[in-house]
Design a protein around this motif. Sequence first.
Motif, short mmCIF file in Angstrom:
data_model
loop_
_atom_site.label_atom_id
_atom_site.label_comp_id
_atom_site.label_asym_id
_atom_site.label_seq_id
_atom_site.Cartn_x
_atom_site.Cartn_y
_atom_site.Cartn_z
N THR A 75 8.29 5.82 -7.63
CA THR A 75 7.27 5.32 -7.62
C THR A 75 6.59 5.31 -6.31
O THR A 75 5.32 5.66 -6.09
N PRO A 76 7.12 4.96 -5.25
CA PRO A 76 6.43 5.05 -3.88
C PRO A 76 6.00 6.56 -3.50
O PRO A 76 4.74 6.44 -2.92
N ILE A 77 6.54 7.46 -3.89
CA ILE A 77 6.27 8.64 -3.50
C ILE A 77 4.98 9.15 -4.22
O ILE A 77 3.90 9.80 -4.08
N ALA A 78 5.10 8.81 -5.68
CA ALA A 78 4.01 9.17 -6.72
C ALA A 78 2.87 8.44 -6.31
O ALA A 78 1.84 8.89 -6.38
N ASP A 79 2.99 7.09 -5.91
CA ASP A 79 1.49 6.45 -5.25
C ASP A 79 1.01 6.98 -4.36
O ASP A 79 -0.12 7.20 -4.23
N ALA A 80 1.80 7.58 -3.34
CA ALA A 80 1.34 8.23 -2.00
C ALA A 80 0.67 9.53 -2.30
O ALA A 80 -0.32 9.80 -1.99
N VAL A 81 1.29 10.32 -3.47
CA VAL A 81 0.61 11.45 -4.00
C VAL A 81 -0.65 11.42 -4.63
O VAL A 81 -1.73 11.81 -4.24
N GLU A 82 -0.81 10.25 -5.45
CA GLU A 82 -2.00 10.03 -6.45
C GLU A 82 -2.98 9.51 -5.17
O GLU A 82 -4.19 10.02 -5.34
N ALA A 83 -2.76 8.74 -4.36
CA ALA A 83 -3.72 8.22 -3.44
C ALA A 83 -4.28 9.31 -2.63
O ALA A 83 -5.44 9.32 -2.46
N ALA A 84 -3.44 10.30 -1.96
CA ALA A 84 -3.91 11.24 -1.36
C ALA A 84 -4.90 12.26 -2.25
O ALA A 84 -5.84 12.85 -1.79
N LEU A 85 -4.45 12.86 -3.33
CA LEU A 85 -5.16 13.52 -4.31
C LEU A 85 -6.57 12.83 -4.73
O LEU A 85 -7.50 13.72 -4.95
N HIS A 133 8.78 19.01 -8.39
CA HIS A 133 9.29 17.63 -8.70
C HIS A 133 9.30 16.76 -7.47
O HIS A 133 9.39 17.13 -6.31
N LEU A 134 9.19 15.39 -7.91
CA LEU A 134 9.25 14.56 -6.36
C LEU A 134 10.38 13.69 -6.07
O LEU A 134 10.62 13.30 -5.21
N ASP A 174 0.49 9.93 -15.17
CA ASP A 174 1.36 9.58 -16.53
C ASP A 174 2.69 8.92 -16.05
O ASP A 174 3.58 9.88 -15.48
N GLY A 175 2.92 7.56 -15.78
CA GLY A 175 4.18 7.22 -15.24
C GLY A 175 4.18 7.73 -13.68
O GLY A 175 3.22 7.14 -13.00
N ASP A 176 5.30 8.15 -13.46
CA ASP A 176 5.32 8.76 -11.92
C ASP A 176 5.20 10.01 -11.74
O ASP A 176 5.58 10.65 -10.83
N LEU A 223 0.79 -1.05 0.07
CA LEU A 223 0.08 -0.01 0.15
C LEU A 223 0.90 1.20 -0.10
O LEU A 223 2.01 1.27 0.60
N PRO A 224 0.42 2.37 -0.72
CA PRO A 224 1.19 3.72 -0.52
C PRO A 224 1.14 4.02 0.81
O PRO A 224 0.36 3.95 1.36
N ALA A 225 2.16 4.91 1.16
CA ALA A 225 2.38 5.56 2.37
C ALA A 225 0.93 6.78 2.43
O ALA A 225 0.62 7.21 1.34
N ALA A 226 0.43 6.83 3.68
CA ALA A 226 -0.78 7.39 3.69
C ALA A 226 -0.36 8.92 3.99
O ALA A 226 0.24 9.29 5.20
N LEU A 227 -0.38 9.86 3.09
CA LEU A 227 -0.09 11.31 3.46
C LEU A 227 -1.53 11.99 4.06
O LEU A 227 -2.57 11.81 3.59
N ASP A 228 -1.31 12.75 5.05
CA ASP A 228 -2.37 13.48 5.70
C ASP A 228 -2.29 14.95 5.22
O ASP A 228 -1.76 15.83 5.73
#
Length: 380
Positions: free
Chosen positions: A42-52, A84-85, A63-65, A14-19
């Motif tokens: 990828t891990p930080i992109a996953d976390a950002v996408e999940a939060a947004l 940039h991430l 698109d990609g990361d 699971l991506p890291a949960a950003l508050d």
Amino acid sequence: MTNDKEATDDVAALPAALDLGHDVVALTEQLINIESVSDFETPIADAVEAALTRLPHLSVHRDGDSIIARTGLGRSERIILAGHLDTVPLPTTPGSRGTVPATWEKGEDGEDVLYGRGTTDMKGGVAVQLALAAALTEPNRDVTYVFYDHEEVEGHKSGLGRLYRNNPELLGGDFAILLEPTDGTVEGGCNGTIRFRVTTRGKAAHSARAWMGENAIHGMADVLTRLAVYRPVTVNVDGLAFRESLNAVKVSGGIAGNVIPDHCEAEINYRFAPDKDPDGAEEYIRALLPGYELERTDAAAGARPGLNHPAAAAFVETVGQVPKPKYGWTDVARFSAAGVPAVNFGPGDALLAHSDDEHVSANAIRACYGSLYEWLTAQQ
């Protein structure tokens, strides 16, 4: 039935949960603790996408990361906030504080200071973007939030460049702000950069009979002297003074300790004001080094300050400081090339970027967030 190992693997995936509703400084710490060296975003992109995607007032595209999130309120203007991430590699010096995970210290004035890789370049700025994305459900302008990969490496890998190739329709806007570190001051545009390989040629011979050859390294002396005595010019572009620079950054030649070298190469880097394009910069260098064998190896256009747009003027007024030029190259040049005037504005001192003690103060992050929040909520 799921066994314990499978459950553990599922959690790890699971991506890291950003508050995003938490304090922007705490969010910065969360982002720093997700290691994201270039090629491993990828891990930080996953976390950002999940939060947004949890924010119903935004449409989200990946698109990609790289991730783009947009409001769709039908406002008369659209603003782009971009960052940039990725980060440069972690420091290898023992005891370095600019690493991962982040750490807290007290500054000399008692201020809380956050240390870690990416604190200034540029997870403080990314945290500001994310916090604004959550807080601004009804901004006074439509906002496009852009989070992209591969900024700290070769330009052809750039996630922002890829977004422009694949999804240009999502990057339209009237004005862009890149949240690179500027110590809380608006920095307009950026210098361009161009590199050349200069080659001198000679004739190989045994070093005991040097008069039988021609030393190519010695032949490079005039080039290096011209560069050493060169005095950089300062060019006023749209009211900002851009200081140029020209330097040899690499020299190589010779094959053995007893051979007169028949070949020598020097790499030179010219940082030029945004009144020139790369072709104009090349013409300038060729005039400075006439008759020498020059090969252009890399170039990126700069960007004019972008301060003439009404939205930029309103933002500068909100920040309340006199704008400065950006001497280094940043991705404002990509926005400018696409017809979107752009400036740099973010928390932290750019001189600390990539350093072994990279850090940013909590107050700097909060001040950056406050300026952008005020500007995007003020009555027009």
